[in-house]
Write a protein that holds these residues in place. Sequence first.
Motif, PDB file in Angstrom:
ATOM      1  N   GLN A  70       0.827  -1.204   0.000  1.00  0.00           N
ATOM      2  CA  GLN A  70       0.000   0.000   0.000  1.00  0.00           C
ATOM      3  C   GLN A  70       0.863   1.257   0.000  1.00  0.00           C
ATOM      4  OE1 GLN A  70      -3.200   0.168  -0.480  1.00  0.00           O
ATOM      5  NE2 GLN A  70      -3.161   2.402  -0.436  1.00  0.00           N
ATOM      6  N   VAL A  73       1.962   2.066  -3.575  1.00  0.00           N
ATOM      7  CA  VAL A  73       0.911   2.684  -4.378  1.00  0.00           C
ATOM      8  C   VAL A  73       0.792   4.161  -4.046  1.00  0.00           C
ATOM      9  CG1 VAL A  73      -1.568   2.732  -4.845  1.00  0.00           C
ATOM     10  CG2 VAL A  73      -0.378   0.548  -4.675  1.00  0.00           C
ATOM     11  N   GLU A  74       0.766   4.473  -2.749  1.00  0.00           N
ATOM     12  CA  GLU A  74       0.626   5.874  -2.338  1.00  0.00           C
ATOM     13  C   GLU A  74       1.831   6.706  -2.777  1.00  0.00           C
ATOM     14  OE1 GLU A  74       0.095   5.538   1.837  1.00  0.00           O
ATOM     15  OE2 GLU A  74      -1.976   4.761   1.695  1.00  0.00           O
ATOM     16  N   SER A  77       1.738   7.316  -6.556  1.00  0.00           N
ATOM     17  CA  SER A  77       0.721   8.320  -6.885  1.00  0.00           C
ATOM     18  C   SER A  77       1.230   9.721  -6.582  1.00  0.00           C
ATOM     19  CB  SER A  77      -0.570   8.046  -6.102  1.00  0.00           C
ATOM     20  OG  SER A  77      -1.107   6.795  -6.442  1.00  0.00           O
ATOM     21  N   GLU A 165      -5.452  -2.969  -8.295  1.00  0.00           N
ATOM     22  CA  GLU A 165      -6.189  -3.113  -7.046  1.00  0.00           C
ATOM     23  C   GLU A 165      -6.597  -1.756  -6.478  1.00  0.00           C
ATOM     24  OE1 GLU A 165      -3.833  -6.778  -7.719  1.00  0.00           O
ATOM     25  OE2 GLU A 165      -3.380  -4.640  -7.759  1.00  0.00           O
ATOM     26  N   GLU A 166      -5.699  -0.769  -6.587  1.00  0.00           N
ATOM     27  CA  GLU A 166      -6.009   0.565  -6.077  1.00  0.00           C
ATOM     28  C   GLU A 166      -7.122   1.215  -6.902  1.00  0.00           C
ATOM     29  OE1 GLU A 166      -5.787   3.932  -3.662  1.00  0.00           O
ATOM     30  OE2 GLU A 166      -5.090   1.869  -3.407  1.00  0.00           O
ATOM     31  N   ASP A 167      -7.110   1.000  -8.215  1.00  0.00           N
ATOM     32  CA  ASP A 167      -8.165   1.559  -9.070  1.00  0.00           C
ATOM     33  C   ASP A 167      -9.529   0.994  -8.693  1.00  0.00           C
ATOM     34  OD1 ASP A 167      -6.270   2.993 -10.443  1.00  0.00           O
ATOM     35  OD2 ASP A 167      -6.088   1.547 -12.077  1.00  0.00           O
ATOM     36  N   ARG A 169     -10.471  -0.119  -5.792  1.00  0.00           N
ATOM     37  CA  ARG A 169     -10.852   0.490  -4.513  1.00  0.00           C
ATOM     38  C   ARG A 169     -11.387   1.914  -4.710  1.00  0.00           C
ATOM     39  NH1 ARG A 169      -9.037  -1.970   0.230  1.00  0.00           N
ATOM     40  NH2 ARG A 169      -7.765  -3.836  -0.131  1.00  0.00           N
ATOM     41  N   GLN A 170     -10.730   2.682  -5.560  1.00  0.00           N
ATOM     42  CA  GLN A 170     -11.165   4.059  -5.783  1.00  0.00           C
ATOM     43  C   GLN A 170     -12.581   4.114  -6.351  1.00  0.00           C
ATOM     44  OE1 GLN A 170      -8.346   6.257  -8.112  1.00  0.00           O
ATOM     45  NE2 GLN A 170      -6.705   6.072  -6.610  1.00  0.00           N
ATOM     46  N   ASP A 184      -8.038  -7.249  -1.072  1.00  0.00           N
ATOM     47  CA  ASP A 184      -8.135  -7.005  -2.519  1.00  0.00           C
ATOM     48  C   ASP A 184      -9.148  -7.943  -3.164  1.00  0.00           C
ATOM     49  OD1 ASP A 184      -6.279  -4.983  -2.421  1.00  0.00           O
ATOM     50  OD2 ASP A 184      -4.584  -6.255  -2.988  1.00  0.00           O
TER      51      ASP A 184
END
Length: 546
Positions: A70, A73-74, A77, A165-167, A169-170, A184
Amino acid sequence: MLTAVTASPGEEPAAGRGDPGEAITSMRVIREVFGLTRDSKEASTRVRQEIAGQASGHGLTWHTIRKHSQVYVEQLSTAIRATLSTLGAADAPMGSTSGGLIPRPDDLAWLHAAYREALAGGGGVITVWGLDGAGKSSLTKRFASEIAPSGAFGFIRLGRRGLFEEDVRQILQLEGVDTTSLSDDHCQALFRTTAVRFSAVRLLVLDDAQKEGDVSALLPHGSNVPVVVTAPRRLLQTDPGRFRQLGHVTVSDTAAYLRQELPHVGEETAHRLAEVLGGHVESMHHVVRYLSSQPAVDANAFLGEITQGASQVLEDLAEVIDAPRSLPSIVRELYGAVHEDALANAILTTVVWTANSGERPTELVVETVRKLGHAPTELQLRAAVLRLERVGLLTSTATSLAVPRLTARILREFTAADREPVLVAYERAIAVPPKAGEGSLLNILRWEYQFLAEHRVAVATALGNQQRQLPALIALDASDWALLMTDADGRRTAEMYRTTPESLLRARPSAPGWEVVDAGHRRLIAGLASKVYPAIKAGWQSKQSI
């Protein structure tokens, strides 16, 4: 874009130095985690984590790397947002439409029309496909921003572990779902049911689908909003009429972009670069990055290099700027999938070798293919063209077949053995007596070939070639020429010439590449061309009435 961001110079310590805690989240590690290097691009998640542990310089295990997913990813970004203002790259984050974008008014208009149609029908799949690096992602991001300027759209980067996975979640968060405590796998299962009844999301984009299963796995029950899918090839499940092959950007738009991004490059050089690059978006950005860097070669010197050998220059460029893939590697892979199909290969090489622009009338291509020894039915022709279109190597209209300009240059280097038979077949196609009153380009070329017959004696004398079938000097387009001669064994041979502002290049029958023509031979060919083709201006008007 991701490669550019993570390759940007920063304050990270050299491998093997500094605090292990800082090394865990260094850009060097992030590049490996997200598969942005040559070693990690095709690797599994576990192998990427192992490579990232080695890249940290502290021998970190893959377990340790996995715990920080995580954070990666942050951090990525944050790096992207911080870099956008200086890069202005086409592959910007979702919704970004500023800096470095190239206008595509026709493609955007088509997307809007397809969206309205799908929306009226309660959803549906719209596919935009084309070669990797053609600008599909940036186009759909721009379109999504126009449809939902407030950000009420979903954009999922398929195949990008971590980002994918982040997409998901968003998008769930846009729909009001708290994903903080969800795994996930739980998020993806929830997404499949939520997609059927989106309330906040107005558009869903699935970027870089490699196969039909990538879409059906995520949307087994479809969606109640239009879904735009980008793919390197046409997917079979697309709704009828809702698919578009993304061609390359026009020369004029490419030149305008290059002048904007490279103000130190003159207008003429920018235009000539645009003609060579052929509007392939990713290659354009690679060139801009390189010519904007220090040290870099002069733009004119670079232009000379890429004119003589596009594949090697683009591969070297990808190596220098640390890009995961170059256009030549993409084209080589796609060509490998179709070259054993004799008819498809004949169509492709005919388009590639008979016009530097990579576009030819369909009837001329078909006639040349027939002279190569093929006798296809209409069904076989259509199937072969669709096969080439589906992998992104060819585009077709009602009257023409085209290969993107830069792709055509690269394919010429892969298909050098086909050059001579194609050019000989092309001559046979246009040597057929013309038909009175027919205005097709093929018939016009046949009139031209017949009209120039009287000049071939002078060409034969100048070349010292007195075989029964006289030599023919044929203009393929504004820069490329073919010289066809008959040797002592009665075999028709062909060599090509290309005019550039600096020199005359030649491709001999047995040679794979181009060579610079010496001064004596250059004067000979220039003299022949000036004798033959200005005659068209003097006598063509009388032929138009025939």
